[in-house]
Design a protein around this motif. Sequence first.
Motif, mmCIF file in Angstrom:
data_model
loop_
_atom_site.group_PDB
_atom_site.id
_atom_site.type_symbol
_atom_site.label_atom_id
_atom_site.label_comp_id
_atom_site.label_asym_id
_atom_site.label_seq_id
_atom_site.Cartn_x
_atom_site.Cartn_y
_atom_site.Cartn_z
ATOM 1 N N GLY A 10 -84.181 -8.295 -28.849
ATOM 2 C CA GLY A 10 -82.830 -8.647 -29.258
ATOM 3 C C GLY A 10 -81.740 -8.109 -28.359
ATOM 4 N N SER A 11 -82.094 -7.663 -27.179
ATOM 5 C CA SER A 11 -81.082 -7.086 -26.295
ATOM 6 C C SER A 11 -80.641 -8.086 -25.236
ATOM 7 C CB SER A 11 -81.625 -5.822 -25.629
ATOM 8 O OG SER A 11 -82.860 -6.100 -24.970
ATOM 9 N N GLU A 67 -78.449 -13.760 -17.262
ATOM 10 C CA GLU A 67 -78.527 -13.502 -18.694
ATOM 11 C C GLU A 67 -78.382 -14.820 -19.431
ATOM 12 O OE1 GLU A 67 -76.182 -10.393 -20.406
ATOM 13 O OE2 GLU A 67 -76.224 -9.212 -18.557
ATOM 14 N N ALA A 68 -79.230 -15.024 -20.415
ATOM 15 C CA ALA A 68 -79.245 -16.308 -21.123
ATOM 16 C C ALA A 68 -77.889 -16.643 -21.713
ATOM 17 C CB ALA A 68 -80.312 -16.284 -22.214
ATOM 18 N N PRO A 78 -82.710 -15.427 -30.812
ATOM 19 C CA PRO A 78 -81.592 -14.694 -31.418
ATOM 20 C C PRO A 78 -80.288 -14.997 -30.684
ATOM 21 C CG PRO A 78 -83.481 -13.246 -31.050
ATOM 22 C CD PRO A 78 -83.797 -14.537 -30.371
ATOM 23 N N MET A 79 -79.186 -14.884 -31.375
ATOM 24 C CA MET A 79 -77.883 -15.232 -30.807
ATOM 25 C C MET A 79 -77.620 -14.487 -29.503
ATOM 26 S SD MET A 79 -75.251 -17.168 -31.274
ATOM 27 C CE MET A 79 -75.290 -17.595 -33.007
ATOM 28 N N ARG A 110 -79.478 -16.268 -26.427
ATOM 29 C CA ARG A 110 -79.501 -17.732 -26.476
ATOM 30 C C ARG A 110 -78.434 -18.332 -25.556
ATOM 31 N NH1 ARG A 110 -77.945 -19.835 -32.125
ATOM 32 N NH2 ARG A 110 -79.620 -18.396 -32.675
ATOM 33 N N PRO A 111 -78.813 -19.340 -24.745
ATOM 34 C CA PRO A 111 -77.801 -20.053 -23.960
ATOM 35 C C PRO A 111 -76.857 -20.822 -24.887
ATOM 36 C CG PRO A 111 -80.033 -20.529 -23.172
ATOM 37 C CD PRO A 111 -80.169 -19.827 -24.478
ATOM 38 N N ALA A 112 -75.648 -21.052 -24.421
ATOM 39 C CA ALA A 112 -74.706 -21.877 -25.187
ATOM 40 C C ALA A 112 -75.097 -23.337 -25.040
ATOM 41 C CB ALA A 112 -73.285 -21.654 -24.678
ATOM 42 N N MET A 113 -74.855 -24.112 -26.085
ATOM 43 C CA MET A 113 -75.097 -25.549 -26.027
ATOM 44 C C MET A 113 -73.851 -26.235 -25.457
ATOM 45 S SD MET A 113 -78.154 -26.250 -27.087
ATOM 46 C CE MET A 113 -79.326 -24.893 -27.228
ATOM 47 N N LEU A 114 -74.055 -27.133 -24.493
ATOM 48 C CA LEU A 114 -72.917 -27.808 -23.879
ATOM 49 C C LEU A 114 -72.094 -28.551 -24.928
ATOM 50 C CD1 LEU A 114 -71.362 -28.618 -21.364
ATOM 51 C CD2 LEU A 114 -72.970 -30.511 -21.035
#
Length: 635
Positions: A305-306, A319-320, A364-365, A368-372
């Motif tokens: 979770g880091s 970083e994702a 986990p948030m 997680r990559p952002a969704m376009l």
Amino acid sequence: MLGMVREVSSSMFLEFTRMVANEGQDPKSSSALVKSKVLVQHLFALPDESRDPILDDIVDVPFIATEAASSNLLELFPQHGDLGGGKLIYAPFRNSISKTHEKLCWTCANLLPPWADPSNQNSLSQVQKEQILQKLAVQKLPGVKTVLSHLELLCHDTAANGLPLTAVHRTTRMEVFRAIYRHLMNQEDSLAEIREKLEKIPCILVNDARAFVFPRQTIINIYDTEEIRPYLYKLPVELGEYQRLFVGIGTTNRATAAQYVGVMDQLKASVGTVKLTPNELRTAFKAVKGLLETLENSSASDLPGSCLYLPSEKGKLQEATRLVFNDAPSFYDRVKEYNLQFLFDVRECGIRARNIDETVNLLPMKMRPAMLSTYVQEVLVPSSRQVVSAKGMANLLSQRLKSDKFLEAIVRLIRHEAHKKGKKLDEGTMFNVLDRLSVISVYTVPNVITHLCFKGKPIAGSEMEKPCFVERLPGATTDLHIWNIYVRDVTKFSQEMLIPLAEVVNSILSGMLHDSVLYLLPILSCPEEKIQTKLDDLNIRLDHSTKVVAKTPTLPLAGTLVSEEIQTLCSWGQVEFFPEEYIAYRDNPDDPLIYGVVLEELMSPDDNRIYLVNLGNGRDGVISSVSKLFKFMRK
């Protein structure tokens, strides 16, 4: 000293041992070994009452010539106390260990030669051996701390880990490590201490005894082709009998999401901020594939979770949370000048999942990559809102979406899809979802032009003219939205208009149409009265719960003509009819006979029977006397 008399006092013996200890420090001494042996032989030959006082005095005096470890072991790692030139330190009895156990400790403990080992003296009884061993503090077996220190030295031997080893060296190394594993696994009272230490040491031998890895980098059940060397290995078959020890320190039965995240951590530490080489990319892709496939079959609860590093579209590890997943292909080219860092196309790593974005969202948030589609928003440009109308094509589409025949077609498609997938349909949920179609509004505008915005600010160069645009606005509740559809002011339907319209209908229906969303295109564009016929032509399963019938019904409809065959059964002059009974009706003698259905008998002031009948075609409440009614009777 060689002429030593038999009777030697404790103080004299202590003095002799100190002399030998001092002489043993001189690498050039040639007589210290002989003197050491003479003293030890004399010590073991003394009577118990003479020997016991001496043992306490000499336990810490380094007058014992240390035994050299076996040559094959020394080729792997130098011996503890090695002075160079083949010379070893002289050591005390305390904490020395018999050479019998050299594989467990030669790098960090003094090896006791057989002639100085109390347990190897045939002249002593077993009781005497035990007493001497205890008083001289000789380890009968290496202690846990000793073995762990020895193991750590061997595992951190970077020279041995980096240089090629001969087959003999690898065989020796495997024998040594098997002996260590076996010894540690039998130390039941110290397992907690052992596990705490081993999980922090690259202590598992892999790659045909060529390398050491941390326990968390090994997996029991994994195909050889699924290894990600040098970061993730299958536990060697030769070490299978020690699984119980390894599982307790980090080895897993099957690959976990945390292990794949660990691969990316190590790769990032290796390459830093530079672009990955093709082979490094292959390694990263393999780890990403393993991670996403693992997430599809298990939870992400074991993830640290880091931080998670993923390859960017430009081939660098980022970083994702700094990357953007392209879940909106129509936006991609429109934001190229905005310098977003996109995640690489995940299909490159061999994943064939239908909904990769859903799998990515299982992370986990913080990883997680952002969704376009959520990172930027598409909105209608202000100039396109200046002339908005609900007439023409907008009115036609609005009426279609809210018509009963269209809703009946939607129900038929949902039931068709559920039957195809073998799933039980929750009727209550379906009809609740259908109510949402009432929140759609359709408007026409001269030109449908949109642009993309980030945090409310337009992105330069993102304008685009479209045939149709769907706008979703928040509704009264969190699970309900208001949908505004803007279309060009045209007179004919087009695929470019109908496709997004079908998508928004399916979105409002929570995706219940699945693959059957395609069938919305023909039923949106065909005449309303032909919707059911169109679905029949497309071989959509009939919905037997509805009264809608596309073909000529077997039971005649009220208002249709009575066939000549049935006219022969019509009997006039009957006065008694019953509710729901079919009758033939004729208003005038010259009129053709049509079907009707009796609804009820009415009261008549002149005692003549009259009936309320349904004659179809909007005449569902006609009052008629019996003179106009014919009963169907067989003779």
